[in-house]
Design a protein around this motif. Structure first.
Motif, short mmCIF file in Angstrom:
data_model
loop_
_atom_site.label_atom_id
_atom_site.label_comp_id
_atom_site.label_asym_id
_atom_site.label_seq_id
_atom_site.Cartn_x
_atom_site.Cartn_y
_atom_site.Cartn_z
N ARG A 1 -23.77 1.80 3.92
CA ARG A 1 -22.59 2.63 3.69
C ARG A 1 -21.60 2.49 4.82
O ARG A 1 -20.41 2.57 4.63
CB ARG A 1 -22.99 4.09 3.56
CG ARG A 1 -23.36 4.40 2.15
CD ARG A 1 -23.25 5.78 1.79
NE ARG A 1 -21.93 6.28 1.52
CZ ARG A 1 -21.72 7.49 1.06
NH1 ARG A 1 -22.73 8.29 0.85
NH2 ARG A 1 -20.52 7.92 0.83
N GLN A 2 -22.10 2.28 6.01
CA GLN A 2 -21.21 2.13 7.14
C GLN A 2 -20.44 0.83 7.04
O GLN A 2 -19.29 0.74 7.47
CB GLN A 2 -22.00 2.18 8.45
CG GLN A 2 -22.61 3.54 8.71
CD GLN A 2 -23.55 3.54 9.90
OE1 GLN A 2 -23.86 2.48 10.44
NE2 GLN A 2 -24.03 4.71 10.28
N ASP A 3 -21.05 -0.20 6.49
CA ASP A 3 -20.39 -1.50 6.37
C ASP A 3 -19.23 -1.44 5.38
O ASP A 3 -18.26 -2.19 5.52
CB ASP A 3 -21.37 -2.57 5.89
CG ASP A 3 -22.44 -2.85 6.93
OD1 ASP A 3 -22.24 -2.47 8.09
OD2 ASP A 3 -23.47 -3.43 6.56
N ARG A 4 -19.29 -0.56 4.41
CA ARG A 4 -18.29 -0.53 3.35
C ARG A 4 -17.11 0.37 3.69
O ARG A 4 -16.10 0.34 3.02
CB ARG A 4 -18.92 -0.06 2.05
CG ARG A 4 -20.01 -1.01 1.60
CD ARG A 4 -20.64 -0.55 0.36
NE ARG A 4 -19.76 -0.84 -0.75
CZ ARG A 4 -20.01 -0.52 -2.00
NH1 ARG A 4 -21.13 0.08 -2.30
NH2 ARG A 4 -19.18 -0.80 -2.97
N THR A 5 -17.25 1.20 4.69
CA THR A 5 -16.17 2.11 5.01
C THR A 5 -15.13 1.38 5.83
O THR A 5 -15.44 0.59 6.71
CB THR A 5 -16.68 3.34 5.78
OG1 THR A 5 -17.36 2.88 6.95
CG2 THR A 5 -17.64 4.15 4.93
N GLY A 6 -13.88 1.63 5.52
CA GLY A 6 -12.79 1.00 6.24
C GLY A 6 -12.22 1.94 7.28
O GLY A 6 -12.78 3.00 7.56
N PRO A 7 -11.12 1.56 7.87
CA PRO A 7 -10.48 2.44 8.85
C PRO A 7 -10.06 3.76 8.19
O PRO A 7 -9.81 3.82 6.99
CB PRO A 7 -9.26 1.66 9.30
CG PRO A 7 -9.47 0.26 8.84
CD PRO A 7 -10.43 0.31 7.71
N ALA A 8 -10.00 4.79 8.99
CA ALA A 8 -9.65 6.11 8.47
C ALA A 8 -8.26 6.08 7.86
O ALA A 8 -7.34 5.48 8.42
CB ALA A 8 -9.71 7.14 9.59
N GLY A 9 -8.12 6.67 6.69
CA GLY A 9 -6.82 6.74 6.04
C GLY A 9 -6.50 5.55 5.16
O GLY A 9 -5.51 5.56 4.44
N GLU A 10 -7.31 4.53 5.18
CA GLU A 10 -7.05 3.34 4.35
C GLU A 10 -7.53 3.61 2.94
O GLU A 10 -8.62 4.13 2.72
CB GLU A 10 -7.77 2.14 4.94
CG GLU A 10 -7.49 0.85 4.18
CD GLU A 10 -8.20 -0.33 4.82
OE1 GLU A 10 -8.89 -1.04 4.08
OE2 GLU A 10 -8.06 -0.50 6.04
N ARG A 11 -6.73 3.25 1.96
CA ARG A 11 -7.11 3.45 0.56
C ARG A 11 -8.08 2.38 0.12
O ARG A 11 -8.02 1.25 0.57
CB ARG A 11 -5.88 3.42 -0.33
CG ARG A 11 -4.95 4.58 -0.06
CD ARG A 11 -3.85 4.61 -1.04
NE ARG A 11 -4.43 4.80 -2.37
CZ ARG A 11 -3.75 4.87 -3.47
NH1 ARG A 11 -2.45 4.76 -3.43
NH2 ARG A 11 -4.32 5.05 -4.63
N ALA A 12 -8.93 2.76 -0.80
CA ALA A 12 -9.89 1.81 -1.34
C ALA A 12 -9.16 0.80 -2.23
O ALA A 12 -8.15 1.14 -2.85
CB ALA A 12 -10.94 2.54 -2.16
N PRO A 13 -9.64 -0.42 -2.30
CA PRO A 13 -9.00 -1.41 -3.17
C PRO A 13 -9.17 -1.02 -4.64
O PRO A 13 -10.13 -0.37 -5.02
CB PRO A 13 -9.72 -2.72 -2.86
CG PRO A 13 -11.02 -2.30 -2.27
CD PRO A 13 -10.79 -0.98 -1.59
N GLU A 14 -8.22 -1.42 -5.44
CA GLU A 14 -8.27 -1.14 -6.88
C GLU A 14 -9.42 -1.94 -7.49
O GLU A 14 -9.66 -3.08 -7.10
CB GLU A 14 -6.96 -1.55 -7.55
CG GLU A 14 -5.77 -0.73 -7.09
CD GLU A 14 -5.88 0.73 -7.50
OE1 GLU A 14 -6.40 1.00 -8.60
OE2 GLU A 14 -5.46 1.59 -6.71
N PRO A 15 -10.14 -1.36 -8.44
CA PRO A 15 -11.23 -2.12 -9.07
C PRO A 15 -10.67 -3.28 -9.89
O PRO A 15 -9.58 -3.20 -10.44
CB PRO A 15 -11.91 -1.09 -9.97
CG PRO A 15 -10.91 0.00 -10.16
CD PRO A 15 -10.01 -0.02 -8.96
#
Length: 84
Positions: A23-37
């Motif tokens: 789970r830690q590997d998948r989290t991006g910088p704070a405030g960054e939106r997740a990519p669209e599926p």
């Protein structure tokens, strides 16, 4: 009791399990939106459409079956195989 002396928060801090590495590997910088599926083609389009059509027609089919059952009872001539 002051807000700093919260025994529940202290207890939860002691028993909380750290996030797993995956789970830690998948989290991006704070405030960054997740990519669209990614868009996938619809696999079950025809099947879902047929299911929706059947669901929409179900009340009408039930009503028709009820009318047919009532009509069969109304036109019964009483010549059933009753013994007596």
């Amino acid at each position: 009791m002051t807000p700093d002396e919260d025994p529940t928060a202290d207890f939860l801090d002691e028993v909380r399990v750290p996030e797993p590495h995956w789970r830690q590997d998948r989290t991006g910088p704070a405030g960054e939106r997740a990519p669209e599926p990614a868009e996938r083609p619809e696999r079950w389009g025809r099947t879902r459409a047929a299911g929706r059509a059947a669901a929409q027609a179900a009340p009408y089919l039930q009503a028709a079956a009820l009318v047919a059952w009532l009509a069969s009872g109304a036109f019964d001539d009483g010549s059933g195989n009753q013994t007596g």
